[in-house]
Design a protein around this motif. Structure first.
Motif, PDB file in Angstrom:
ATOM      1  N   ARG A  18     -57.123 -86.886 131.850  1.00 52.03           N
ATOM      2  CA  ARG A  18     -56.875 -85.757 131.446  1.00 52.03           C
ATOM      3  C   ARG A  18     -56.919 -84.625 132.846  1.00 52.03           C
ATOM      4  O   ARG A  18     -56.281 -83.903 133.005  1.00 52.03           O
ATOM      5  N   ILE A  48     -53.751 -83.701 134.459  1.00 56.54           N
ATOM      6  CA  ILE A  48     -52.593 -83.033 134.040  1.00 56.54           C
ATOM      7  C   ILE A  48     -51.812 -82.385 135.020  1.00 56.54           C
ATOM      8  O   ILE A  48     -50.612 -82.362 134.776  1.00 56.54           O
ATOM      9  N   HIS A  49     -52.592 -81.446 135.766  1.00 58.56           N
ATOM     10  CA  HIS A  49     -51.605 -80.382 136.671  1.00 58.56           C
ATOM     11  C   HIS A  49     -50.812 -81.363 137.498  1.00 58.56           C
ATOM     12  O   HIS A  49     -50.043 -80.817 138.335  1.00 58.56           O
ATOM     13  N   ILE A  93     -47.848 -83.114 135.452  1.00 59.91           N
ATOM     14  CA  ILE A  93     -46.957 -82.129 134.870  1.00 59.91           C
ATOM     15  C   ILE A  93     -46.436 -81.291 136.116  1.00 59.91           C
ATOM     16  O   ILE A  93     -47.391 -80.293 136.422  1.00 59.91           O
ATOM     17  N   LYS A 149     -43.609 -75.794 132.883  1.00 62.45           N
ATOM     18  CA  LYS A 149     -44.839 -76.377 133.117  1.00 62.45           C
ATOM     19  C   LYS A 149     -46.273 -75.603 132.866  1.00 62.45           C
ATOM     20  O   LYS A 149     -46.892 -76.574 132.251  1.00 62.45           O
ATOM     21  N   LYS A 150     -46.170 -74.497 132.689  1.00 58.05           N
ATOM     22  CA  LYS A 150     -47.433 -73.874 132.198  1.00 58.05           C
ATOM     23  C   LYS A 150     -47.497 -74.019 130.660  1.00 58.05           C
ATOM     24  O   LYS A 150     -48.565 -74.129 130.245  1.00 58.05           O
ATOM     25  N   THR A 184     -48.622 -77.585 129.841  1.00 53.44           N
ATOM     26  CA  THR A 184     -49.895 -78.081 130.236  1.00 53.44           C
ATOM     27  C   THR A 184     -50.727 -77.114 129.323  1.00 53.44           C
ATOM     28  O   THR A 184     -51.943 -77.618 128.750  1.00 53.44           O
ATOM     29  N   GLU A 190     -53.481 -79.316 126.626  1.00 59.31           N
ATOM     30  CA  GLU A 190     -54.837 -79.043 126.833  1.00 59.31           C
ATOM     31  C   GLU A 190     -55.256 -78.176 125.482  1.00 59.31           C
ATOM     32  O   GLU A 190     -56.405 -78.937 124.801  1.00 59.31           O
TER      33      GLU A 190
END
Length: 151
Positions: free
Chosen positions: A75, A78-79, A82, A104-105, A108, A112
């Motif tokens: 995890r 993740i950034h 993605i 994208k934001k 994510t 999360e």
């Protein structure tokens, strides 16, 4: 290639073509990438503005969730995983198509939030490592949100 893998591949390709078609209807030139291009399925160009966009497409038929390609143990990546807007294509049993489009934001943040909710649920036995997924019900507010691709 097994019949199951072929079907999965064809569903993915179908979703990419549908997204490219929708982009074309909205004035964009959409080009599918080769399958070995990491984290991008479609390159888009708006010929009027010269704006470009990369898009990742995830497609499913008759399922209620999408795996994003990470396990819980990954995890923290993740950034890195993605990197662009995502379009989730949902094909139901009657071949009706739904599109869920997230920046994208947005993705994510959603991943999360939902993964934390799942991970922190009370349970009798500890969780083993699992693939992180996004559920269709959690995507409803992003349905047909095409404008978010080119923000």
């Amino acid at each position: 290639m097994s019949k199951k893998n072929l079907n999965k591949h064809l569903i993915g390709l179908t979703g990419e073509y549908f997204v490219a078609g929708m982009m074309s209807l909205k004035g964009w030139v959409a080009s599918l990438t080769l399958k070995n291009y990491p984290s991008v399925d479609i390159f888009g160009l708006n010929p009027e503005t010269d704006k470009t966009v990369n898009i990742q497409v995830k497609s499913t038929k008759d399922k209620k969730d999408y795996q994003i390609g990470l396990k819980r143990s990954q995890r923290n990546l993740i950034h890195e995983k993605i990197t662009c807007p995502f379009v989730f294509v949902h094909i139901d049993k009657l071949n009706n198509i739904r599109y869920f489009i997230l920046t994208k934001k947005e993705l994510t943040d959603l991943v999360e939030l939902k993964d934390d909710e799942y991970y922190n649920r009370p349970r009798k036995a500890p969780l083993k490592d699992y693939p992180i997924s996004v559920h269709v019900v959690d995507l409803k507010e992003f349905e047909d949100n095409w404008e978010s691709i080119w923000k």
